[in-house]
Design a protein around this motif. Structure first.
Motif, mmCIF file in Angstrom:
data_model
loop_
_atom_site.group_PDB
_atom_site.id
_atom_site.type_symbol
_atom_site.label_atom_id
_atom_site.label_comp_id
_atom_site.label_asym_id
_atom_site.label_seq_id
_atom_site.Cartn_x
_atom_site.Cartn_y
_atom_site.Cartn_z
ATOM 1 N N PRO A 6 0.807 -1.226 0.000
ATOM 2 C CA PRO A 6 0.000 0.000 0.000
ATOM 3 C C PRO A 6 0.839 1.274 0.000
ATOM 4 C CG PRO A 6 -0.889 -1.584 1.558
ATOM 5 C CD PRO A 6 0.431 -2.140 1.083
ATOM 6 N N PHE A 7 1.993 1.222 0.649
ATOM 7 C CA PHE A 7 2.853 2.402 0.690
ATOM 8 C C PHE A 7 3.321 2.776 -0.709
ATOM 9 C CE2 PHE A 7 7.278 4.078 1.855
ATOM 10 C CZ PHE A 7 6.810 5.379 1.986
ATOM 11 N N LEU A 8 3.749 1.778 -1.477
ATOM 12 C CA LEU A 8 4.190 2.057 -2.840
ATOM 13 C C LEU A 8 3.035 2.591 -3.682
ATOM 14 C CD1 LEU A 8 6.572 1.881 -4.868
ATOM 15 C CD2 LEU A 8 5.647 -0.317 -5.560
ATOM 16 N N LEU A 9 1.844 2.015 -3.506
ATOM 17 C CA LEU A 9 0.679 2.509 -4.231
ATOM 18 C C LEU A 9 0.381 3.959 -3.864
ATOM 19 C CD1 LEU A 9 -1.672 -0.611 -4.000
ATOM 20 C CD2 LEU A 9 -0.306 0.146 -5.964
ATOM 21 N N SER A 10 0.601 4.314 -2.599
ATOM 22 C CA SER A 10 0.406 5.700 -2.170
ATOM 23 C C SER A 10 1.407 6.632 -2.851
ATOM 24 C CB SER A 10 0.551 5.815 -0.647
ATOM 25 O OG SER A 10 -0.419 5.028 0.020
ATOM 26 N N GLY A 27 0.687 28.233 -3.000
ATOM 27 C CA GLY A 27 0.378 26.926 -2.424
ATOM 28 C C GLY A 27 1.608 26.059 -2.285
ATOM 29 N N ALA A 28 2.520 26.131 -3.270
ATOM 30 C CA ALA A 28 3.747 25.351 -3.214
ATOM 31 C C ALA A 28 4.635 25.801 -2.054
ATOM 32 C CB ALA A 28 4.506 25.467 -4.534
ATOM 33 N N MET A 29 4.656 27.100 -1.785
ATOM 34 C CA MET A 29 5.459 27.623 -0.676
ATOM 35 C C MET A 29 4.923 27.128 0.659
ATOM 36 S SD MET A 29 6.103 31.538 -1.996
ATOM 37 C CE MET A 29 7.000 31.950 -0.510
ATOM 38 N N VAL A 30 3.592 27.149 0.806
ATOM 39 C CA VAL A 30 2.976 26.665 2.045
ATOM 40 C C VAL A 30 3.239 25.171 2.217
ATOM 41 C CG1 VAL A 30 0.786 26.280 3.241
ATOM 42 C CG2 VAL A 30 1.191 28.438 2.029
ATOM 43 N N LEU A 31 3.084 24.421 1.125
ATOM 44 C CA LEU A 31 3.305 22.979 1.171
ATOM 45 C C LEU A 31 4.757 22.646 1.482
ATOM 46 C CD1 LEU A 31 1.542 20.475 0.815
ATOM 47 C CD2 LEU A 31 2.306 20.349 -1.554
ATOM 48 N N SER A 32 5.685 23.449 0.967
ATOM 49 C CA SER A 32 7.107 23.242 1.250
ATOM 50 C C SER A 32 7.404 23.424 2.728
ATOM 51 C CB SER A 32 7.943 24.205 0.405
ATOM 52 O OG SER A 32 9.321 24.032 0.665
ATOM 53 N N SER A 33 6.798 24.443 3.337
ATOM 54 C CA SER A 33 6.987 24.670 4.775
ATOM 55 C C SER A 33 6.394 23.529 5.585
ATOM 56 C CB SER A 33 6.341 25.997 5.185
ATOM 57 O OG SER A 33 6.934 27.074 4.507
ATOM 58 N N LEU A 34 5.212 23.047 5.158
ATOM 59 C CA LEU A 34 4.583 21.918 5.841
ATOM 60 C C LEU A 34 5.436 20.663 5.711
ATOM 61 C CD1 LEU A 34 2.148 20.724 7.330
ATOM 62 C CD2 LEU A 34 1.066 20.344 5.103
ATOM 63 N N THR A 35 6.037 20.471 4.550
ATOM 64 C CA THR A 35 6.917 19.317 4.319
ATOM 65 C C THR A 35 8.114 19.354 5.258
ATOM 66 O OG1 THR A 35 6.273 19.140 2.000
ATOM 67 C CG2 THR A 35 8.385 18.171 2.617
ATOM 68 N N VAL A 201 4.997 10.526 1.634
ATOM 69 C CA VAL A 201 4.083 10.745 0.509
ATOM 70 C C VAL A 201 3.940 12.240 0.236
ATOM 71 C CG1 VAL A 201 1.681 10.512 -0.255
ATOM 72 C CG2 VAL A 201 2.828 8.578 0.831
ATOM 73 N N LEU A 202 3.857 13.041 1.292
ATOM 74 C CA LEU A 202 3.747 14.493 1.129
ATOM 75 C C LEU A 202 5.005 15.065 0.469
ATOM 76 C CD1 LEU A 202 2.228 17.142 1.639
ATOM 77 C CD2 LEU A 202 3.260 17.206 3.924
ATOM 78 N N VAL A 203 6.170 14.591 0.897
ATOM 79 C CA VAL A 203 7.426 15.057 0.288
ATOM 80 C C VAL A 203 7.472 14.684 -1.191
ATOM 81 C CG1 VAL A 203 9.938 14.864 0.329
ATOM 82 C CG2 VAL A 203 8.687 14.945 2.476
ATOM 83 N N SER A 268 17.339 3.069 2.124
ATOM 84 C CA SER A 268 16.203 3.614 2.853
ATOM 85 C C SER A 268 15.464 4.700 2.074
ATOM 86 C CB SER A 268 16.667 4.174 4.201
ATOM 87 O OG SER A 268 15.602 4.797 4.873
ATOM 88 N N LEU A 269 14.224 4.395 1.726
ATOM 89 C CA LEU A 269 13.358 5.404 1.108
ATOM 90 C C LEU A 269 12.973 6.463 2.132
ATOM 91 C CD1 LEU A 269 11.775 6.017 -1.584
ATOM 92 C CD2 LEU A 269 9.846 4.831 -0.529
ATOM 93 N N ALA A 270 12.780 6.036 3.387
ATOM 94 C CA ALA A 270 12.363 6.960 4.445
ATOM 95 C C ALA A 270 13.404 8.042 4.708
ATOM 96 C CB ALA A 270 12.085 6.181 5.731
ATOM 97 N N THR A 271 14.680 7.696 4.579
ATOM 98 C CA THR A 271 15.748 8.684 4.741
ATOM 99 C C THR A 271 16.056 9.383 3.421
ATOM 100 O OG1 THR A 271 16.744 7.403 6.540
ATOM 101 C CG2 THR A 271 18.147 9.038 5.461
ATOM 102 N N GLY A 272 15.976 8.636 2.320
ATOM 103 C CA GLY A 272 16.396 9.163 1.025
ATOM 104 C C GLY A 272 15.548 10.303 0.514
ATOM 105 N N VAL A 273 14.225 10.190 0.640
ATOM 106 C CA VAL A 273 13.341 11.238 0.108
ATOM 107 C C VAL A 273 13.537 12.560 0.853
ATOM 108 C CG1 VAL A 273 10.945 11.912 -0.258
ATOM 109 C CG2 VAL A 273 11.674 9.600 -0.834
ATOM 110 N N PRO A 274 13.502 12.576 2.200
ATOM 111 C CA PRO A 274 13.771 13.845 2.885
ATOM 112 C C PRO A 274 15.178 14.387 2.608
ATOM 113 C CG PRO A 274 12.761 12.275 4.380
ATOM 114 C CD PRO A 274 13.120 11.516 3.147
ATOM 115 N N MET A 275 16.162 13.496 2.516
ATOM 116 C CA MET A 275 17.537 13.938 2.263
ATOM 117 C C MET A 275 17.652 14.582 0.888
ATOM 118 S SD MET A 275 20.458 13.810 4.029
ATOM 119 C CE MET A 275 20.598 12.326 5.016
#
Length: 320
Positions: A6-10, A27-35, A201-203, A268-275
């Motif tokens: 399910p995570f990959l599908l997300s 909207g992109a600026m707000v979303l970037s701050s939320l990310t 997913v948000l990132v 690690s996808l969990a570390t790689g995407v934020p990095m």
């Protein structure tokens, strides 16, 4: 056959949403701050969940732990550099950067431990190795990105500040508050797992929104994605083969050799995407993480089959 999780599908859903409904402008600026906030919370909760004594115990078996770190932060980058040198024109530059970026990332935690357990490997060693790899990766990955991808502006002053404030500081605060909220975090693993995955997913949506606005699908074709998937599979096969041989040369028993294979071959996808979100320009992050997202599914599928094959054999002793 292993189904898509399910995570990959997300993640695929986030890419499709960004493709047809990208976020841009204010909207992109707000979303970037939320990310940025979500990434900080994710690393804070990771710090809160991790037992501080696990960090100290992770270096006890230095031969096995050193071998895992060698696979993760030395063998992988060298293989990536070699493949790039042999076949520089097979992939487009942005996709090559994505392949090289995944070579610089730390190992996974949950899947490394789970697959080691299925294969009847040395589970305590895998817990320690995966933990140590992720801690080392916060510092090692940016340095390797600078050396391997040769982007002089990656390890910049701003990147150091961002890594310190978004990753290191929240993780450290989580460790300090472990005694207060650690039990709560353990009782709510499923809730926190949803929070972690939701952050990723948000990132991904934010990154691909930037990429779509910049014309990613005009630069990346379906053949590019297929070739990249083949490269990911080749890379995984090489590391599995070499790590297996390394375990035999080092004289590890079967249980520890299995731990080395599964911890040393994961990324690690969990570390790689934020990095990636911190280290690379917003317009390129979407392309950078594509090879990593594909490698994530390939490693789960192949290593699950491999773990089941090991499990069919006689149960090994857990001692090194």
């Amino acid at each position: 056959m292993r189904k898509l999780d399910p995570f990959l599908l997300s993640l695929i859903g986030a890419i499709l949403l960004a493709t047809f409904l990208p976020c841009y402008g204010q909207g992109a600026m707000v979303l970037s701050s939320l990310t940025t906030l979500c990434i900080a919370i994710m690393f804070f909760l990771q710090g809160a969940r991790l037992e501080p004594k696990a960090v100290l115990e992770s270096v006890r078996d230095w031969r096995l732990q050193g071998s895992v770190l060698g696979c993760t932060f030395l063998m992988f980058p060298l293989l990536g550099i070699a493949l790039h040198a042999l076949m520089p024109g097979v992939l487009k530059p942005d996709m090559w950067r994505g392949v090289l970026f995944l070579c610089c990332l730390p190992s996974t935690v949950q899947s490394s431990i789970a697959l080691t357990s299925i294969a009847r490997g040395n589970v305590p060693a895998s817990i320690c190795a995966a933990t140590l790899s992720n801690l080392a990766g916060i510092v090692a990955t940016p340095i390797l990105v600078t050396l391997v991808i040769q982007r002089g502006n990656v390890w910049s002053g701003q990147a150091i500040i961002d890594i310190a404030t978004q990753l290191l500081l929240p993780f450290g605060l989580g460790q300090l508050l472990h005694t207060r909220i650690g039990d709560w975090a353990k009782r709510n693993k499923k809730l926190l797992s949803l929070s972690d995955r939701g952050s990723i997913v948000l990132v991904v949506y934010t990154a691909f929104s930037h990429a779509v606005v910049e014309g990613i699908w005009h630069r990346v074709s379906l053949p590019d994605l297929l070739i990249t998937a083949l490269f990911d599979t080749l890379l995984l096969a090489l590391v599995l083969f070499l790590s297996r041989g390394m375990g035999r040369l080092a004289g590890f028993n079967e249980a520890s050799s299995i731990s080395l294979m599964f911890c040393g071959s994961k990324k690690s996808l969990a570390t790689g995407v934020p990095m990636a979100n911190i280290l690379f320009p917003a317009a390129t992050v979407g392309t950078i993480v594509l090879p990593l997202m594909m490698y994530h599914q390939v490693q789960l599928f192949v290593c699950t089959l491999l773990a089941r094959r090991f499990a069919a054999r006689s149960e090994p002793h857990p001692e090194t």
